[in-house]
Write a protein that holds these residues in place. Structure first.
Motif, short mmCIF file in Angstrom:
data_model
loop_
_atom_site.label_atom_id
_atom_site.label_comp_id
_atom_site.label_asym_id
_atom_site.label_seq_id
_atom_site.Cartn_x
_atom_site.Cartn_y
_atom_site.Cartn_z
N ALA A 30 146.97 -48.32 27.78
CA ALA A 30 146.39 -49.59 27.31
C ALA A 30 145.48 -49.36 26.11
N ILE A 31 144.70 -48.29 26.15
CA ILE A 31 143.83 -47.97 25.02
C ILE A 31 144.66 -47.63 23.79
N PHE A 32 145.67 -46.81 23.96
CA PHE A 32 146.56 -46.46 22.84
C PHE A 32 147.17 -47.73 22.25
N PHE A 33 147.69 -48.58 23.12
CA PHE A 33 148.30 -49.85 22.71
C PHE A 33 147.30 -50.70 21.94
N SER A 34 146.08 -50.80 22.46
CA SER A 34 145.08 -51.65 21.83
C SER A 34 144.61 -51.09 20.50
N LEU A 109 140.99 -56.08 21.19
CA LEU A 109 139.60 -55.73 21.51
C LEU A 109 139.31 -55.94 22.99
N ILE A 110 139.85 -56.99 23.56
CA ILE A 110 139.66 -57.25 25.00
C ILE A 110 140.36 -56.15 25.82
N ILE A 111 141.61 -55.84 25.47
CA ILE A 111 142.34 -54.78 26.18
C ILE A 111 141.58 -53.46 26.06
N TRP A 116 138.53 -49.20 28.62
CA TRP A 116 137.47 -48.19 28.58
C TRP A 116 136.51 -48.33 29.77
N VAL A 117 136.27 -49.55 30.21
CA VAL A 117 135.46 -49.73 31.42
C VAL A 117 136.17 -49.05 32.59
#
Length: 155
Positions: A30-34, A109-111, A116-117
């Motif tokens: 998800a981080i990579f995607f975002s 930014l939301i993803i 990260w949380v």
């Protein structure tokens, strides 16, 4: 230079907890995607004039950055570079269509924030700091570690 296996072994030290691993399997992609989405959100006028095309699907800052990312993986493993190339391509295509739904920078930014949380919660459960606190290159090792685990699981 470390081998990919050495990077994985060092990364795995702070990723032993089963719940933390499950969180990483969701949050790292998800981080990579975002990040791809955030990079695609940067206006690309300079790139358009450089390559003489305005096709948003492949003329954007994410694709430019991913060329460097693929080079990083090529130095470690041709197989992993191929896996990352496929995953990165899917991320670019996914973000291309996501941009048609709403503001890509905001969705990304939301993803990014939620993922990260999740990552930090997983490391709290693990009781160990994220690997990238030791070396920023672990930010690129994480996605490879996830893909390696996905593709090496017994069927």
């Amino acid at each position: 230079m470390k081998t990919l296996e050495e990077w994985f072994a060092e990364y795995a030290v702070s990723h032993q907890n089963r719940t933390n691993k499950k969180i990483h399997y969701i949050c790292v992609p998800a981080i990579f995607f975002s990040v791809v989405g955030l990079l695609m959100s940067i206006p690309n006028r300079g790139l358009i004039s450089l390559v003489h095309s305005d096709n948003f699907l492949y003329v954007n800052w994410a694709v430019a950055a991913l060329i460097l990312v693929i080079y990083f993986y090529l130095r470690l493993s041709l197989r992993m570079a191929f896996y990352i190339l496929i995953f990165a391509t899917l991320c670019v295509i996914g973000n291309f269509y996501l941009a048609k739904i709403g503001p890509l920078w905001l969705i990304s930014l939301i993803i990014f924030s939620v993922a990260w949380v999740g990552q930090f919660y997983g490391h709290k459960l693990e009781g160990k700091k994220p690997s990238f606190f030791k070396d920023l290159q672990f930010l690129l090792i994480g996605p490879a570690w996830i893909l390696n685990n996905w593709f090496s699981q017994p069927k």
